[in-house]
Enzyme design. Structure first.
Site, PDB file in Angstrom:
ATOM      1  N   ASN A  42       0.849  -1.190   0.000  1.00 10.98           N
ATOM      2  CA  ASN A  42       0.000   0.000   0.000  1.00 10.98           C
ATOM      3  C   ASN A  42       0.881   1.235   0.000  1.00 10.98           C
ATOM      4  OD1 ASN A  42      -2.741   1.346   0.339  1.00 10.98           O
ATOM      5  ND2 ASN A  42      -1.608   2.227   2.067  1.00 10.98           N
TER       6      ASN A  42
ATOM      7  N   TRP B 216      -1.987   7.627  10.497  1.00 14.37           N
ATOM      8  CA  TRP B 216      -2.874   6.852   9.639  1.00 14.37           C
ATOM      9  C   TRP B 216      -4.180   6.613  10.382  1.00 14.37           C
ATOM     10  CZ3 TRP B 216       1.717   3.143   9.006  1.00 14.37           C
ATOM     11  CH2 TRP B 216       1.945   2.409  10.158  1.00 14.37           C
TER      12      TRP B 216
ATOM     13  N   ASP C  90      -5.491  21.645  10.012  1.00 18.09           N
ATOM     14  CA  ASP C  90      -5.858  20.633   9.028  1.00 18.09           C
ATOM     15  C   ASP C  90      -6.648  21.196   7.852  1.00 18.09           C
ATOM     16  OD1 ASP C  90      -5.963  17.948   8.105  1.00 18.09           O
ATOM     17  OD2 ASP C  90      -6.044  17.290  10.188  1.00 18.09           O
TER      18      ASP C  90
END
Length: 505
Positions: free
Chosen positions: A190, A208, A304
């Site tokens: 991945n 993650w 963010d």
């Protein structure tokens, strides 16, 4: 076309008038963010920026920093190696719709499709530019017990121009890392993109989120009690970072997509201190591991893409065992915050590229848009060719069950004649074509862990709004639906002619 390095891409951007060099020293602490934020909010996304002399704690870094390199329609087309993002989407659409041939002509066409795929599979190489400089570290546990064994001359994370993006950020964050992990059971690779907070010169966090593929890989290593190898690379062909951020299905190797897009196989090279492989043309490679026996560490706050700070949450620590890089490496970076930002163009390209695949599952789907104001998952506009009652609700449920669309907070469905990329047009139909009680659908499901508005982390409610025309008897609707006001096409052409003649006099 394939790019041989991130510097190769930067040079191409400059040749196309898409890059501005900044030679003055600019601090990686907040100042680069302010310059880049102003540029990203210019019409069309502004230009890419190359900071030739970024400073870290007041000292010049030997590695230049590039930012906003993905931040326009033109630059995204260059990343995908096409004249436009739509050209790449059309090619992928042709590929996924390929059928078994029934004639010689169809066989010939299918052979062309097969030739398009010949570069998709990565190749293995034994040497590459990413190994021009190699620094290996002592084992982190040995270092903690014997700090004096650390060779002060070795390159560390602190040598790179890693930004502190916003004032309340917990520290410096890598924002464009391509994180390589393997499934310990199947060996499937991945490639994901997860921000990394720098804890010290040899340790970072790995953010993650629980629904991500790398997090699933990590859970298996935790269950097995085995050290998890992780490698991270930055730079190289810019298509790598695009593929790392793309919403591919679990188990589909992102480097296959990269090879197809660049029409050249991705050259993979084995890392120095683990068995993972990374692109040999990468600019910077960080090798290391996650230790399942140690506690998680608080990561954040971080400014963010939601436009708000993500507050501290526990995540795994990544321990470096080696850093390798090109001698002429460029450090690629980005910032996120209140839209519009660079990531809007990355996300928009993903939507357009994979829209043909969505249409295979939802043939009534005409177009889909994620407006900048929705910061990806908060707001989704969908247009459909409506042919039967309640079809808008079918699309809502279907999208909420399709990969990362499960995070969509608001879905607004409109008719096929609406341009979903025109927010004003969508809002007009929303106001004109809905009865709030009849046309709203509430549901619950997984939510983005970055969504601070949900009552529980990663669990939230969703709202679907049917702004399509209503069919007789649909949802209790028993009135005649009026036509929208439009001018006759013949009159419009006649007036165009009148006005053009007037201007030419």
């Amino acid at each position: 076309m394939a790019f041989d390095s991130f510097r190769d891409f930067v040079n191409r951007l400059e040749a196309e008038g898409e890059l501005r060099r900044i030679s003055a020293p600019v601090a990686t602490e907040l100042e680069i963010t302010e310059v880049a934020d102003r540029e990203m909010k210019r019409p069309g996304g502004g230009q890419a920026l190359l900071f030739e002399h970024p400073t870290v704690n007041g000292k010049p870094s030997p590695i230049p920093l590039a930012i906003n390199t993905y931040g326009s329609e033109k630059r995204m087309a260059m990343v995908l190696g096409r004249d436009s993002v739509e050209d790449a989407a059309a090619e992928l659409n042709k590929l996924v719709k390929a059928k078994p041939p029934t004639s010689f002509g169809e066989t010939f066409n299918l052979l062309g499709t097969a030739l398009d795929l010949r570069h998709a599979k990565p190749t293995n190489v034994k040497s590459g530019p990413c190994k021009e400089v190699i620094h290996k570290f002592e084992d982190s546990e040995d270092r903690r017990q014997n700090p004096s064994t650390l060779n002060a001359q070795l390159s560390t994370l602190l040598n790179f121009p890693i930004q502190q993006c916003w004032p309340k950020d917990a520290g410096r964050f890598l924002t464009l890392p391509c994180v390589v992990t393997h499934d310990p059971d199947t060996g499937d690779r991945n490639l994901g993109m997860y921000r990394m907070q720098v804890f010290d010169d040899q340790t970072t966090a790995l953010h993650w989120q629980l629904q991500k593929v790398a997090a699933r890989h990590g859970r298996r290593y935790y269950e097995k009690g085995e050290r998890m190898p992780v490698s991270v690379f930055l730079g190289g062909d810019p298509v790598y970072a695009f593929c790392a951020s793309a919403p591919l299905p679990d188990g589909l190797d992102e480097l296959l997509l990269a090879g197809w897009l660049r029409k050249k196989s991705v050259p993979l090279i084995k890392c120095e201190t683990n068995d993972l492989k990374v692109p040999a043309d990468a600019d910077i490679v960080l090798e290391g591991y996650v230790d399942p026996t140690e506690p998680l560490r608080d990561e954040g706050p971080f400014g963010d893409h939601t436009g708000y700070y993500t507050l501290p949450e526990p995540y795994p620590a990544f321990h470096l065992t080696a850093i390798t890089h090109r001698k002429d490496a460029i450090y690629p970076s980005t910032i996120v915050g209140q839209p519009p930002m660079e990531d809007f163009h990355l996300g928009g390209a993903s939507v357009r590229l994979f829209l043909p695949i969505l249409k295979m599952n939802f043939p009534e789907l005409v177009d889909l848009a994620l407006p900048a104001e929705g910061v990806f998952h908060n707001l989704v506009f969908v247009s459909i060719k409506k042919t039967y009652p309640m079809q808008a609700y079918k699309i809502m449920h279907g999208l909420w069950g399709a990969g990362q669309m499960m995070f969509a907070k608001y879905i607004i469905v409109v008719d096929e004649d609406v341009n979903v990329h025109d927010t004003s047009e969508v809002l007009f139909r929303l106001g004109a074509c809905t009865d709030p009680q009849r046309d709203a659908l509430f549901s619950r499901g997984p939510a983005d862990v970055l969504d601070h508005a949900t009552t529980e982390m990663a669990i939230g409610s969703k709202l679907g709004l049917d702004a399509t025309h209503k069919l007789p008897g649909e949802s209790g609707f028993h009135r005649e639906w009026p036509p929208i006001i439009t001018m006759d096409e013949a009159v419009k052409k006649n007036v165009d002619s009148i006005l053009n003649n007037q201007q030419n006099k």
